[in-house]
Design a protein around this motif. Structure first.
Motif, mmCIF file in Angstrom:
data_model
loop_
_atom_site.group_PDB
_atom_site.id
_atom_site.type_symbol
_atom_site.label_atom_id
_atom_site.label_comp_id
_atom_site.label_asym_id
_atom_site.label_seq_id
_atom_site.Cartn_x
_atom_site.Cartn_y
_atom_site.Cartn_z
ATOM 1 N N TYR A 121 38.152 49.724 36.300
ATOM 2 C CA TYR A 121 39.439 49.581 36.988
ATOM 3 C C TYR A 121 40.243 48.434 36.379
ATOM 4 O O TYR A 121 41.442 48.552 36.156
ATOM 5 C CB TYR A 121 39.207 49.335 38.485
ATOM 6 C CG TYR A 121 40.476 49.239 39.282
ATOM 7 C CD1 TYR A 121 41.068 50.383 39.793
ATOM 8 C CD2 TYR A 121 41.098 48.024 39.503
ATOM 9 C CE1 TYR A 121 42.255 50.306 40.505
ATOM 10 C CE2 TYR A 121 42.280 47.935 40.214
ATOM 11 C CZ TYR A 121 42.851 49.087 40.714
ATOM 12 O OH TYR A 121 44.020 49.019 41.410
ATOM 13 N N ILE A 122 39.593 47.328 36.095
ATOM 14 C CA ILE A 122 40.258 46.153 35.525
ATOM 15 C C ILE A 122 40.494 46.348 34.029
ATOM 16 O O ILE A 122 41.565 46.035 33.505
ATOM 17 C CB ILE A 122 39.413 44.884 35.760
ATOM 18 C CG1 ILE A 122 39.196 44.629 37.240
ATOM 19 C CG2 ILE A 122 40.041 43.674 35.083
ATOM 20 C CD1 ILE A 122 40.427 44.300 38.014
ATOM 21 N N LEU A 123 39.506 46.870 33.336
ATOM 22 C CA LEU A 123 39.617 47.040 31.885
ATOM 23 C C LEU A 123 40.730 47.994 31.488
ATOM 24 O O LEU A 123 41.315 47.859 30.418
ATOM 25 C CB LEU A 123 38.281 47.518 31.302
ATOM 26 C CG LEU A 123 37.130 46.524 31.396
ATOM 27 C CD1 LEU A 123 35.844 47.166 30.897
ATOM 28 C CD2 LEU A 123 37.442 45.257 30.610
ATOM 29 N N ARG A 124 41.032 48.960 32.341
ATOM 30 C CA ARG A 124 42.080 49.946 32.032
ATOM 31 C C ARG A 124 43.496 49.396 32.200
ATOM 32 O O ARG A 124 44.455 50.002 31.744
ATOM 33 C CB ARG A 124 41.913 51.190 32.908
ATOM 34 C CG ARG A 124 40.808 52.100 32.403
ATOM 35 C CD ARG A 124 40.771 53.383 33.191
ATOM 36 N NE ARG A 124 39.532 53.361 33.941
ATOM 37 C CZ ARG A 124 39.352 53.818 35.153
ATOM 38 N NH1 ARG A 124 40.333 54.393 35.799
ATOM 39 N NH2 ARG A 124 38.193 53.754 35.740
ATOM 40 N N LEU A 125 43.620 48.268 32.854
ATOM 41 C CA LEU A 125 44.943 47.678 33.068
ATOM 42 C C LEU A 125 45.437 46.999 31.794
ATOM 43 O O LEU A 125 44.670 46.335 31.098
ATOM 44 C CB LEU A 125 44.897 46.637 34.189
ATOM 45 C CG LEU A 125 44.542 47.123 35.588
ATOM 46 C CD1 LEU A 125 44.407 45.936 36.532
ATOM 47 C CD2 LEU A 125 45.573 48.103 36.108
ATOM 48 N N SER A 126 46.708 47.150 31.523
ATOM 49 C CA SER A 126 47.303 46.413 30.399
ATOM 50 C C SER A 126 47.344 44.934 30.776
ATOM 51 O O SER A 126 47.200 44.578 31.953
ATOM 52 C CB SER A 126 48.714 46.927 30.110
ATOM 53 O OG SER A 126 49.575 46.581 31.188
ATOM 54 N N ASP A 127 47.541 44.081 29.793
ATOM 55 C CA ASP A 127 47.645 42.651 30.081
ATOM 56 C C ASP A 127 48.764 42.369 31.077
ATOM 57 O O ASP A 127 48.614 41.543 31.982
ATOM 58 C CB ASP A 127 47.885 41.860 28.787
ATOM 59 C CG ASP A 127 46.661 41.836 27.885
ATOM 60 O OD1 ASP A 127 45.549 42.108 28.384
ATOM 61 O OD2 ASP A 127 46.826 41.548 26.690
ATOM 62 N N GLU A 128 49.865 43.078 30.923
ATOM 63 C CA GLU A 128 51.006 42.891 31.828
ATOM 64 C C GLU A 128 50.645 43.297 33.261
ATOM 65 O O GLU A 128 50.931 42.578 34.217
ATOM 66 C CB GLU A 128 52.200 43.717 31.336
ATOM 67 C CG GLU A 128 53.456 43.511 32.157
ATOM 68 C CD GLU A 128 54.643 44.312 31.633
ATOM 69 O OE1 GLU A 128 55.513 44.641 32.458
ATOM 70 O OE2 GLU A 128 54.686 44.609 30.425
ATOM 71 N N GLU A 129 50.013 44.475 33.400
ATOM 72 C CA GLU A 129 49.600 44.935 34.741
ATOM 73 C C GLU A 129 48.587 43.977 35.350
ATOM 74 O O GLU A 129 48.654 43.672 36.538
ATOM 75 C CB GLU A 129 48.974 46.332 34.659
ATOM 76 C CG GLU A 129 49.943 47.458 34.526
ATOM 77 C CD GLU A 129 49.210 48.790 34.539
ATOM 78 O OE1 GLU A 129 49.427 49.560 35.491
ATOM 79 O OE2 GLU A 129 48.417 49.029 33.604
ATOM 80 N N ARG A 130 47.649 43.534 34.537
ATOM 81 C CA ARG A 130 46.610 42.630 35.037
ATOM 82 C C ARG A 130 47.244 41.342 35.571
ATOM 83 O O ARG A 130 46.861 40.850 36.630
ATOM 84 C CB ARG A 130 45.620 42.316 33.919
ATOM 85 C CG ARG A 130 44.391 41.582 34.389
ATOM 86 C CD ARG A 130 43.447 41.290 33.280
ATOM 87 N NE ARG A 130 42.915 42.518 32.721
ATOM 88 C CZ ARG A 130 41.776 42.600 32.065
ATOM 89 N NH1 ARG A 130 41.057 41.518 31.872
ATOM 90 N NH2 ARG A 130 41.362 43.742 31.586
ATOM 91 N N THR A 131 48.216 40.806 34.842
ATOM 92 C CA THR A 131 48.901 39.584 35.273
ATOM 93 C C THR A 131 49.599 39.789 36.605
ATOM 94 O O THR A 131 49.574 38.913 37.472
ATOM 95 C CB THR A 131 49.930 39.138 34.207
ATOM 96 O OG1 THR A 131 49.233 38.911 32.979
ATOM 97 C CG2 THR A 131 50.642 37.878 34.622
#
Length: 83
Positions: free
Chosen positions: A26-36
């Motif tokens: 779930y976390i790994l699939r997020l882009s850096d922007e989404e994760r932020t």
């Protein structure tokens, strides 16, 4: 590292007493922007979309006859309402 003799192939193999865990997909699939935007670190917990937490834990299983423990690193999801 300790080794054991395999009864099937006759070779010695390393004995591992634990398995790690990367961040959940779930976390790994997020882009850096989404994760932020969507993931906030709260101590050892990760707060996702302000709706649920994930935390890394360890499950220990005793290995009988040798008095050692095997450990699994796991991620657990906790809903905010249950926290």
């Amino acid at each position: 590292m300790e080794k054991y003799l395999c009864e099937i192939c006759g070779k010695k193999h390393d004995i591992y007493y634990g398995l790690g865990a990367m961040e959940p997909d779930y976390i790994l699939r997020l882009s850096d922007e989404e994760r932020t935007k969507r993931v906030e670190k709260v101590g050892l917990l990760l707060l996702i979309d302000k709706t649920f937490l994930i935390v890394k834990g360890t499950i220990f299983i005793e290995i009988k006859d040798i008095s050692k423990w095997f450990s699994f690193k796991v991620w657990v999801r906790i809903e905010i309402k249950d926290f």
